[in-house]
Write an enzyme that holds these catalytic residues in place. Structure first.
Site, PDB file in Angstrom:
ATOM      1  N   TYR A  47       0.765  -1.122   0.047  1.00  0.00           N
ATOM      2  CA  TYR A  47      -0.100  -0.017  -0.165  1.00  0.00           C
ATOM      3  C   TYR A  47       0.864   1.345   0.151  1.00  0.00           C
ATOM      4  O   TYR A  47       0.585   2.166  -0.940  1.00  0.00           O
ATOM      5  CB  TYR A  47      -0.940  -0.125   1.113  1.00  0.00           C
ATOM      6  N   TYR A  80     -10.549  -3.494   4.223  1.00  0.00           N
ATOM      7  CA  TYR A  80     -10.919  -3.285   5.528  1.00  0.00           C
ATOM      8  C   TYR A  80     -12.002  -4.642   5.846  1.00  0.00           C
ATOM      9  O   TYR A  80     -12.522  -4.930   7.001  1.00  0.00           O
ATOM     10  CB  TYR A  80     -11.751  -2.067   6.077  1.00  0.00           C
ATOM     11  N   HIS A  94     -11.118   8.293   9.922  1.00  0.00           N
ATOM     12  CA  HIS A  94      -9.993   8.306   8.950  1.00  0.00           C
ATOM     13  C   HIS A  94      -9.824   9.923   8.467  1.00  0.00           C
ATOM     14  O   HIS A  94     -10.761  10.580   8.683  1.00  0.00           O
ATOM     15  CB  HIS A  94     -10.311   7.629   7.633  1.00  0.00           C
ATOM     16  N   GLY A  95      -8.691   9.937   8.117  1.00  0.00           N
ATOM     17  CA  GLY A  95      -8.465  11.560   7.571  1.00  0.00           C
ATOM     18  C   GLY A  95      -9.120  11.751   6.390  1.00  0.00           C
ATOM     19  O   GLY A  95      -9.232  10.884   5.660  1.00  0.00           O
ATOM     20  N   ASP A  96      -9.218  12.868   5.904  1.00  0.00           N
ATOM     21  CA  ASP A  96     -10.118  13.140   4.696  1.00  0.00           C
ATOM     22  C   ASP A  96      -9.234  13.154   3.378  1.00  0.00           C
ATOM     23  O   ASP A  96      -9.556  13.788   2.493  1.00  0.00           O
ATOM     24  CB  ASP A  96     -10.944  14.523   4.860  1.00  0.00           C
ATOM     25  N   THR A 127      -4.337  16.465   9.144  1.00  0.00           N
ATOM     26  CA  THR A 127      -3.512  17.538   9.794  1.00  0.00           C
ATOM     27  C   THR A 127      -2.131  17.608   9.153  1.00  0.00           C
ATOM     28  O   THR A 127      -1.500  16.297   8.813  1.00  0.00           O
ATOM     29  CB  THR A 127      -3.262  17.261  11.232  1.00  0.00           C
ATOM     30  N   ASP A 209      25.114  -6.310 -24.942  1.00  0.00           N
ATOM     31  CA  ASP A 209      25.125  -6.769 -23.804  1.00  0.00           C
ATOM     32  C   ASP A 209      26.225  -7.927 -23.571  1.00  0.00           C
ATOM     33  O   ASP A 209      26.006  -9.048 -23.550  1.00  0.00           O
ATOM     34  CB  ASP A 209      23.680  -7.575 -23.361  1.00  0.00           C
TER      35      ASP A 209
HETATM   36  C1  SPV Z   1      19.195  -9.208 -18.006  1.00  0.00           C
HETATM   37  O1  SPV Z   1      18.229  -8.508 -17.947  1.00  0.00           O
HETATM   38  O2  SPV Z   1      20.297  -8.498 -18.643  1.00  0.00           O
HETATM   39  C2  SPV Z   1      19.506 -10.501 -18.032  1.00  0.00           C
HETATM   40  C3  SPV Z   1      18.343 -11.494 -18.195  1.00  0.00           C
HETATM   41  O3  SPV Z   1      20.624 -11.092 -17.823  1.00  0.00           O
HETATM   42  S1  SPV Z   1      18.379 -11.903 -19.767  1.00  0.00           S
HETATM   43  O4  SPV Z   1      18.600 -10.850 -20.679  1.00  0.00           O
HETATM   44  O5  SPV Z   1      17.179 -12.749 -20.013  1.00  0.00           O
HETATM   45  O6  SPV Z   1      19.673 -12.784 -19.734  1.00  0.00           O
HETATM   46 MG    MG Z   2      22.120  -9.776 -18.074  1.00  0.00          MG
END
Ligand code: SPV
Ligand code: MG
Length: 436
Positions: A47, A80, A94-96, A127, A209
């Site tokens: 929450y 609730y 409860h506050g408004d 408040t 990557d």
């Molecule tokens: C990344 O998010 O860089 C990961 C997960 O290593 S994956 O791309 O699935 O390898």
């Molecule tokens: Mg990765």
């Protein structure tokens, strides 16, 4: 409760008692005996924000710091229904301050459940003075400080059934992870943690990557995210590099307040796992990778930081037995958790791994990344013993086509009008970021 006085119920979701709470209780007393519900930790996280005190400490706080409270109970759900049907208070106070969507959903729920038996909602002016502002600032400081946020992932693992983690790669995506809350008649929910993906961090910089974006640059991304968020960070550490470098990475991450690093058992030129066997990738020897894990564990100074070992056996088609053998070896070398990855469309091999691992180990956290097998739900993963689910690249993949569409539309129409209705308004964008 033994008295015949009317019952006035209120729910507290706070770590600090301030004038606002005292005013509310003073008002409540006028109507009858006051019962305070303290919202339990797991619901606080959904929450509002991460609790800085435990449920028990927060109950003691109410008992010790607020006179005239007849009873303090735990409220186990942000909605609730249950507590109100159990207590049948004559009034809820409860506050408004019902401005946010989540607050509106709660108000609707309160009114509905009180209507069932003729109970009444009392709303008092919220408040907000200088003192309360100061308390709020102190809370935010505590939430953001590295010392406290580092421990937050371990705490979450004990607090929520499954830690929902979303990819972030900038301050802005950090804000989305931090602030996105959904609220409807039955639920309120949000992400609990953030994943700093190597794929997205590299792609955002227009790079592949392959561990090309160096640690200094990756740490800057973390810093940008940390400056505007409080949720725990899980860092994608790729292979971790050589052990002699990894120990420094661990120390730096730990000092920054990152909660966990995940390193994968590959060696040499790392490529993204989703390429699988389409590109040349080499898995590390078990013993060698264990040495890296052990070196990292030995280097860390706090108990809070986690080193999670990622197993690439299913990605590289080395079979289930190899994956399990590695999982137990990496755990024994000191890994605080295991990430198992797969690029299959269906989740069968992941679930088989989880079941087999859990048959021998009911404690070590399991992390999964359902990018390919994305039909699986969090509940299904939970049933197979998964503790952390990472949505590893969805924010970046959402942003790219949206930006490309805008570029194409402007080129095509020689003006910006056509794309405008799909864009955030200028007013929204300039008010998106909170000013201090
Ligand atoms: C990344 O998010 O860089 C990961 C997960 O290593 S994956 O791309 O699935 O390898
Ligand atoms: Mg990765």
């Amino acid at each position: 409760m033994s008295s015949d006085n009317p019952i006035v119920y209120t729910c507290f979701c706070t770590d600090v008692i301030h004038d606002g709470h005292l005013n509310l209780i003073n008002e409540a007393k006028k109507y009858g005996d006051v019962v305070v519900g303290v919202l339990c930790d797991s619901e606080m996280v959904k929450y509002n924000r991460f609790p800085l005190k435990t449920t028990k400490e927060r109950m003691d706080l109410v008992k010790n710091e607020i006179p005239d409270v007849k009873e303090v109970v735990v409220q186990y759900n942000i909605m609730y229904d249950n507590i109100v049907r159990e207590l049948r208070p004559d009034y809820i106070i409860h506050g408004d301050n019902w401005s946010e969507d989540s607050m509106k959903a709660i108000r609707k729920n309160i009114v509905k459940v009180l209507d069932e038996y003729g109970g009444e909602l009392i709303e008092v002016p919220y408040t907000f003075n200088e003192n309360i502002q100061k308390v709020d600032r102190q809370m935010r400081e505590k939430l953001a400080m590295p010392e406290l946020r580092r421990a937050r992932l371990r705490q979450l693992l004990d607090m929520v059934p499954i830690v929902k983690t979303i990819e972030v790669h900038s301050g802005l995506t950090g804000l989305i992870a931090e602030k996105t809350v959904i609220a409807d008649d039955e639920h309120i929910d949000q992400f609990e943690a953030m994943w700093v993906s190597s794929l997205c961090d590299s792609t955002e910089k227009g790079k592949p990557d392959i561990e090309l974006v160096d640690m200094t640059s990756r740490f800057r991304t973390i810093n940008d995210i940390m400056e505007v968020t409080t949720k725990p960070i899980i860092f994608d550490g790729d292979t971790g590099g050589i052990a002699e470098h990894f120990v420094y990475t661990v120390r730096s991450l730990e000092r920054m307040g990152v909660s966990a690093v995940i390193i994968e058992d590959k060696i040499g030129l790392k490529k993204n796992s989703l390429f699988g066997t389409e590109v040349k990738q080499t898995q590390d020897e078990i013993e060698h990778f264990c040495e890296k894990i052990a070196a990292g564990k030995n280097a860390q100074l706090s108990d809070d930081f986690m080193i999670i070992a990622r197993i690439e056996s299913l990605i590289l088609e080395q079979g289930m037995d190899d994956a399990l053998k590695r999982a137990f070896a990496f755990r024994d070398a000191g890994a605080d958790g295991i990430m198992i990855h797969s690029r299959k469309k269906d989740p069968d091999e992941i679930l088989e791994f989880c079941d087999k691992f859990r048959a021998e180990d009911d404690r070590t956290p399991i992390v999964v990344v359902p990018s390919s097998y994305n039909s699986i739900t969090e509940n299904e993963l939970l049933e197979h013993g998964v503790n952390i689910v990472i949505y590893a690249n969805q924010l970046l993949r959402a942003a790219f086509p949206a930006m490309q569409d805008a570029a194409v539309s402007i080129l095509k129409h020689h003006r910006a009008q056509e794309i405008d209705e799909k864009l955030l308004s200028i007013k929204e964008i300039i008010t998106l970021i909170d000013e201090l």
